[in-house]
Design a protein around this motif. Structure first.
Motif, PDB file in Angstrom:
ATOM      1  N   GLN A 208       0.809  -1.213   0.000  1.00  0.00           N
ATOM      2  CA  GLN A 208       0.000   0.000   0.000  1.00  0.00           C
ATOM      3  C   GLN A 208       0.849   1.274   0.000  1.00  0.00           C
ATOM      4  N   ALA A 209       2.141   1.138  -0.278  1.00  0.00           N
ATOM      5  CA  ALA A 209       3.052   2.285  -0.255  1.00  0.00           C
ATOM      6  C   ALA A 209       2.485   3.442  -1.092  1.00  0.00           C
ATOM      7  N   LEU A 241      10.381   5.363  12.308  1.00  0.00           N
ATOM      8  CA  LEU A 241       9.285   5.050  13.225  1.00  0.00           C
ATOM      9  C   LEU A 241       8.317   6.235  13.311  1.00  0.00           C
ATOM     10  N   ALA A 242       8.861   7.445  13.383  1.00  0.00           N
ATOM     11  CA  ALA A 242       8.020   8.644  13.427  1.00  0.00           C
ATOM     12  C   ALA A 242       7.208   8.781  12.140  1.00  0.00           C
ATOM     13  N   ARG A 243       7.779   8.415  11.021  1.00  0.00           N
ATOM     14  CA  ARG A 243       7.061   8.484   9.741  1.00  0.00           C
ATOM     15  C   ARG A 243       5.865   7.528   9.752  1.00  0.00           C
ATOM     16  N   ILE A 244       6.083   6.319  10.247  1.00  0.00           N
ATOM     17  CA  ILE A 244       4.984   5.349  10.312  1.00  0.00           C
ATOM     18  C   ILE A 244       3.883   5.864  11.229  1.00  0.00           C
ATOM     19  N   ARG A 245       4.257   6.452  12.351  1.00  0.00           N
ATOM     20  CA  ARG A 245       3.256   7.013  13.263  1.00  0.00           C
ATOM     21  C   ARG A 245       2.459   8.132  12.597  1.00  0.00           C
ATOM     22  N   LEU A 246       3.160   8.994  11.854  1.00  0.00           N
ATOM     23  CA  LEU A 246       2.478  10.104  11.188  1.00  0.00           C
ATOM     24  C   LEU A 246       1.484   9.604  10.137  1.00  0.00           C
ATOM     25  N   LEU A 247       1.873   8.574   9.399  1.00  0.00           N
ATOM     26  CA  LEU A 247       1.010   8.062   8.349  1.00  0.00           C
ATOM     27  C   LEU A 247      -0.142   7.234   8.902  1.00  0.00           C
ATOM     28  N   ARG A 268       8.034  17.409   2.044  1.00  0.00           N
ATOM     29  CA  ARG A 268       8.883  17.635   0.873  1.00  0.00           C
ATOM     30  C   ARG A 268       8.564  16.624  -0.234  1.00  0.00           C
ATOM     31  N   GLU A 269       8.327  15.375   0.132  1.00  0.00           N
ATOM     32  CA  GLU A 269       8.003  14.365  -0.875  1.00  0.00           C
ATOM     33  C   GLU A 269       6.664  14.644  -1.541  1.00  0.00           C
ATOM     34  N   VAL A 270       5.719  15.205  -0.794  1.00  0.00           N
ATOM     35  CA  VAL A 270       4.445  15.606  -1.375  1.00  0.00           C
ATOM     36  C   VAL A 270       4.668  16.758  -2.351  1.00  0.00           C
ATOM     37  N   ARG A 271       5.479  17.727  -1.931  1.00  0.00           N
ATOM     38  CA  ARG A 271       5.708  18.906  -2.786  1.00  0.00           C
ATOM     39  C   ARG A 271       6.474  18.544  -4.054  1.00  0.00           C
ATOM     40  N   SER A 272       7.381  17.560  -3.960  1.00  0.00           N
ATOM     41  CA  SER A 272       8.148  17.147  -5.136  1.00  0.00           C
ATOM     42  C   SER A 272       7.378  16.156  -6.002  1.00  0.00           C
ATOM     43  N   SER A 273       6.133  15.818  -5.560  1.00  0.00           N
ATOM     44  CA  SER A 273       5.275  14.857  -6.267  1.00  0.00           C
ATOM     45  C   SER A 273       5.851  13.448  -6.270  1.00  0.00           C
ATOM     46  N   TRP A 274       6.762  13.175  -5.339  1.00  0.00           N
ATOM     47  CA  TRP A 274       7.304  11.818  -5.213  1.00  0.00           C
ATOM     48  C   TRP A 274       6.232  10.876  -4.678  1.00  0.00           C
ATOM     49  N   ILE A 275       5.411  11.375  -3.760  1.00  0.00           N
ATOM     50  CA  ILE A 275       4.306  10.585  -3.237  1.00  0.00           C
ATOM     51  C   ILE A 275       3.017  11.383  -3.353  1.00  0.00           C
ATOM     52  N   GLU A 276       1.903  10.665  -3.353  1.00  0.00           N
ATOM     53  CA  GLU A 276       0.589  11.288  -3.337  1.00  0.00           C
ATOM     54  C   GLU A 276      -0.197  10.685  -2.186  1.00  0.00           C
ATOM     55  N   LEU A 277      -0.664  11.520  -1.294  1.00  0.00           N
ATOM     56  CA  LEU A 277      -1.393  11.061  -0.117  1.00  0.00           C
ATOM     57  C   LEU A 277      -2.871  11.417  -0.240  1.00  0.00           C
ATOM     58  N   PRO A 278      -3.725  10.695   0.465  1.00  0.00           N
ATOM     59  CA  PRO A 278      -5.138  11.086   0.502  1.00  0.00           C
ATOM     60  C   PRO A 278      -5.265  12.528   0.976  1.00  0.00           C
ATOM     61  N   ALA A 279      -6.235  13.254   0.441  1.00  0.00           N
ATOM     62  CA  ALA A 279      -6.375  14.687   0.714  1.00  0.00           C
ATOM     63  C   ALA A 279      -6.467  14.981   2.211  1.00  0.00           C
ATOM     64  N   HIS A 280      -7.226  14.179   2.955  1.00  0.00           N
ATOM     65  CA  HIS A 280      -7.387  14.447   4.386  1.00  0.00           C
ATOM     66  C   HIS A 280      -6.078  14.253   5.130  1.00  0.00           C
ATOM     67  N   LEU A 281      -5.259  13.276   4.699  1.00  0.00           N
ATOM     68  CA  LEU A 281      -3.975  13.031   5.352  1.00  0.00           C
ATOM     69  C   LEU A 281      -2.991  14.152   5.020  1.00  0.00           C
ATOM     70  N   GLU A 282      -2.977  14.580   3.767  1.00  0.00           N
ATOM     71  CA  GLU A 282      -2.102  15.692   3.377  1.00  0.00           C
ATOM     72  C   GLU A 282      -2.446  16.942   4.179  1.00  0.00           C
ATOM     73  N   GLN A 283      -3.728  17.243   4.302  1.00  0.00           N
ATOM     74  CA  GLN A 283      -4.153  18.423   5.040  1.00  0.00           C
ATOM     75  C   GLN A 283      -3.763  18.326   6.501  1.00  0.00           C
ATOM     76  N   SER A 284      -3.871  17.148   7.077  1.00  0.00           N
ATOM     77  CA  SER A 284      -3.488  16.955   8.472  1.00  0.00           C
ATOM     78  C   SER A 284      -2.003  17.209   8.674  1.00  0.00           C
ATOM     79  N   LEU A 285      -1.182  16.718   7.742  1.00  0.00           N
ATOM     80  CA  LEU A 285       0.261  16.921   7.844  1.00  0.00           C
ATOM     81  C   LEU A 285       0.627  18.396   7.647  1.00  0.00           C
ATOM     82  N   VAL A 286      -0.049  19.053   6.716  1.00  0.00           N
ATOM     83  CA  VAL A 286       0.192  20.482   6.505  1.00  0.00           C
ATOM     84  C   VAL A 286      -0.168  21.263   7.763  1.00  0.00           C
TER      85      VAL A 286
END
Length: 543
Positions: A208-209, A241-247, A268-286
Motif C-alpha cells: 500500500q506504499a 518510526l516517526a514516519r509510520i506514526r504520522l502516516l 517535501r516528498e508531497v511537494r516534489s510529487s514523489w508521493i501522493e497522499l489522501p487529501a485528508h492526510l495531506e491536510q493533516s500533515l500540513v
C-alpha cells in the motif's frame, strides 16, 4: 553487431551465426557479445545440449554483471526443461552461482515441479549472500508459492547473520499482513539496529506504499512501545518510526526532532510529487507543519499548502538548475571554518546578486550540516549548494543536505554507478538537484554517458588547491564534458576578475569562486565585481 542488427529488424539470426558467436564468446569473452546472445530468441535451439553449460559459463565469467540478462533469457523461454538443465549445470558450492539461483529462485520453480531439495540447500547455504538472495527473491514481481514464502521467511528471520535478517526485513511489507505480524514483532526486537531499521523500511515499502499496511503499522508501534531499547533509537530508525506514526495516526503529537524530521520529509516528498497522499492526510500533515517550531518544516508546510495555487510554469530545483546551461551563473563557495564568517560572506554575496551560494565541505566538517540550515536561513531566496564528500554513502549525504535546506547537492567521490543512482533517487524524492564532481581522470564519453544516464543534473569540475600551477586547467576538462553532455557544467579554478581565461571561454555555465571572495578584505566589493563581470559576459553573448 550482426545479432543486434537482426534483433533491430525483427529477424532471427541464423542457427549457424548464433553458434559461431557463442563459440567466439567462449574463446574470447566479451560481455557485450554474451548479453546480445542471451537476448537472441533461438539461442537454446542453436546450442542444443550445450546451452545450459554455456549459460553457466557466462555466469562464472561475468558474475552479477550478467544476472539480469540470464534471468530475462530464462523468463522469455518459458520452458521448465531449460531452467532445470541450468540448475543441474550450476555448482551450488560456488557461492556466486548459488546466489544467482537464490535471487531468481522463482524462475527455477513452478507448480508441479518439486524444487524442495534446492530450496533446502539454499536456505542452509554456508555463504550469507546465498541466503540473502532468497530474501531478495521475495521482492520479485513473480510470485513464489505461499508454502515457499513461509519456508524462506521462517528460516531467514532467525538467521545467525544480521545481513540476512536485514534482507528479509526489507521484504516484510510484501508478505501477507496476518503472517507478517509475528515476524515484525521478532524483527523489531532484533539484536541489530540495522535489521530493525530495515524492518521499518520494509513496512513502508509494502503493497500500500507510500502508506503502511495498518495492521503492520500498529504491530510496529506496539513493538516499539513495549521495548525499552526503542526509547533511544539511532536517528535513522527514529525518523522511520516517526514516519509510520504520522502516516498511521496523523493527529498524534510528536514534537521531537525525529518527529519533525519525518514530517519535513513527508511534506517535501508531497511537494516534489514523489508521493501522493489522501487529501485528508495531506491536510493533516500540513496543519501540523504550520504549527512546527522548526522554520524549515513550517516553510515546507506553507509551500505544500500553496502548491495547488502556484502559477503555471513553476519549476523545481532540478529544472531550475538544468536551465543554467548556457546562462552564465556565479557561485560563491563558503570555504571557511566558522559560521560567523560564512554568514558575513554569504550575506554580502546575496546582496551582490550571486546566483548560488555553496556551503563548503570544510565548514560542514567543522559545524555539521547545521551550517547548511544556517546559511539557508540567511539566504532563503538564493540557491544553496551543499558540498558533500562520500565514496559510498551518496544517498545518506543527499538526505542530510536536503533535510538541512539545501537546494542543490554537490557529491564528491562516489565510487560506483549504484551509489550515484541511489543518490539520484534520494534527490528526486526530496526535490533537490544533484550534481557530480568530474575528476579529469574519469572524464571520457563512456563515463559521462553512464553518469548522465543515472539522472544527475549537472557536472562540476573542482580544482585541487594543493596542486597550484602544476594542475591541469579546469576549463579543458569542462570543454570535454560540454562536448559530450547537455547538462550544465560548473567550474572552480581560483577564478578572479583578472582571469582572462574565464572571460574568453565558452566552456563553463557556472563559475565557482572561493578565495577571491572568501579571503577578500572587502568580500562585498569583490562579490559585486565578479557578479558584474559574469552578467556582462552573459549580456554580450546575447547581443
Amino acid at each position: 553487431m550482426l545479432l543486434q542488427t537482426a534483433a533491430a529488424n525483427g529477424a532471427l539470426a541464423s542457427v549457424e551465426l548464433v553458434r559461431a558467436c557463442a563459440h567466439r564468446c567462449t574463446q574470447a569473452p566479451t560481455r557485450q557479445l554474451a548479453r546480445a546472445l542471451l537476448a537472441t530468441p533461438n539461442l537454446a535451439e542453436a546450442l542444443g545440449d550445450q546451452h545450459a553449460p554455456w549459460v553457466v559459463k557466462q555466469l562464472r565469467i561475468y558474475g552479477s554483471e550478467i544476472w539480469d540478462d540470464i534471468a530475462q533469457h530464462v523468463e522469455r523461454a518459458l520452458d521448465i526443461r531449460l531452467s532445470t538443465r541450468i540448475v543441474e549445470s550450476v555448482d551450488l558450492d560456488r557461492a556466486e552461482e548459488a546466489a544467482f539461483l537464490a535471487r531468481h529462485f522463482d524462475l527455477f520453480t513452478s507448480a508441479g515441479h518439486d524444487h524442495a531439495d534446492l530450496l533446502q540447500h539454499l536456505v542452509q547455504h554456508l555463504d550469507w549472500r546465498v541466503r540473502a538472495g532468497l530474501a531478495e527473491a521475495l521482492l520479485a514481481p513473480r510470485a513464489l508459492s505461499p508454502a515457499q514464502v513461509n519456508r524462506i521467511v521462517e528460516h531467514l528471520v532467525r538467521d545467525d547473520d544480521y545481513k540476512v535478517r536485514a534482507a528479509v526485513a526489507r521484504a516484510i511489507g510484501t508478505l501477507d499482513a496476518t503472517a507478517a505480524r509475528g515476524h515484525v514483532q521478532a524483527l523489531m526486537g532484533d539484536s541489530n539496529w540495522h535489521v530493525r531499521e530495515c524492518t521499518l523500511q520494509g513496512v513502508l515499502a509494502g503493497r500500500q506504499a507510500p502508506l503502511p499496511d495498518p495492521a503492520l503499522a500498529r504491530a510496529v508501534i506496539s513493538a516499539a512501545a513495549g521495548d525499552e531499547s526503542w526509547a533511544r533509537p539511532p536517528a535513522p530508525a527514529a525518523r522511520l518510526l516517526a514516519r509510520i506514526r504520522l502516516l498511521d495516526e496523523p493527529s498524534s503529537h510528536d514534537a521531537s526532532p525525529p518527529g519533525d524530521a519525518a514530517l519535513f520529509g513527508l511534506l517535501r516528498e508531497v511537494r516534489s510529487s514523489w508521493i501522493e497522499l489522501p487529501a485528508h492526510l495531506e491536510q493533516s500533515l500540513v496543519s501540523r507543519g504550520e504549527k512546527s517550531s522548526h522554520w524549515l518544516t513550517l516553510r515546507e508546510a506553507r509551500a505544500v499548502h500553496q502548491r495547488h495555487a502556484s502559477q503555471p510554469g513553476a519549476t523545481s530545483a532540478r529544472e531550475q538548475y538544468r536551465r543554467r546551461r548556457g546562462q552564465r551563473s556565479l557561485q560563491v563557495a563558503l570555504d571557511v571554518h566558522t559560521l560567523e564568517r560564512a554568514i558575513g560572506i554569504g550575506t554580502a554575496a546575496v546582496e551582490a546578486g550571486v546566483d548560488l551560494i555553496e556551503v563548503g565541505d570544510p565548514l560542514i566538517k567543522r559545524a555539521g550540516v547545521e551550517a547548511i540550515e544556517t546559511v539557508k536561513r540567511y539566504a532563503p531566496d538564493t540557491t544553496v549548494v551543499a558540498e558533500m564528500m562520500s565514496a559510498d554513502w551518496g544517498r545518506d549525504q543527499v538526505e542530510l543536505a536536503a533535510e538541512a535546506g539545501a537546494d542543490v547537492v554537490l557529491l564528491i567521490g562516489p565510487a560506483s554507478i549504484a551509489s550515484v543512482s541511489a543518490a539520484v533517487a534520494a534527490a528526486r524524492r526530496l526535490g533537490v538537484a544533484l550534481t557530480l564532481d568530474a575528476p579529469p581522470e574519469h572524464v571520457n564519453p563512456s563515463w559521462l554517458r553512464d553518469m548522465e544516464r543515472t539522472g544527475i543534473d549537472g557536472f562540476v569540475v573542482t580544482t585541487n588547491i594543493d596542486l597550484g600551477i602544476g594542475g591541469n586547467h579546469p576549463l579543458a576538462t569542462a570543454r570535454t564534458i560540454r562536448t559530450c553532455s547537455r547538462l550544465p557544467v560548473a567550474v572552480s579554478g581560483g577564478f578572479s576578475t583578472a582571469d582572462d581565461a574565464l572571460t574568453s571561454s565558452d566552456d563553463w555555465d557556472i563559475a565557482i569562486v572561493g578565495r577571491s571572495v572568501a579571503d577578500a578584505v572587502a568580500p562585498a566589493d569583490m562579490a559585486r565585481q565578479l557578479t558584474t563581470m559574469v552578467r556582462k559576459i552573459h549580456i554580450e553573448e546575447r547581443l
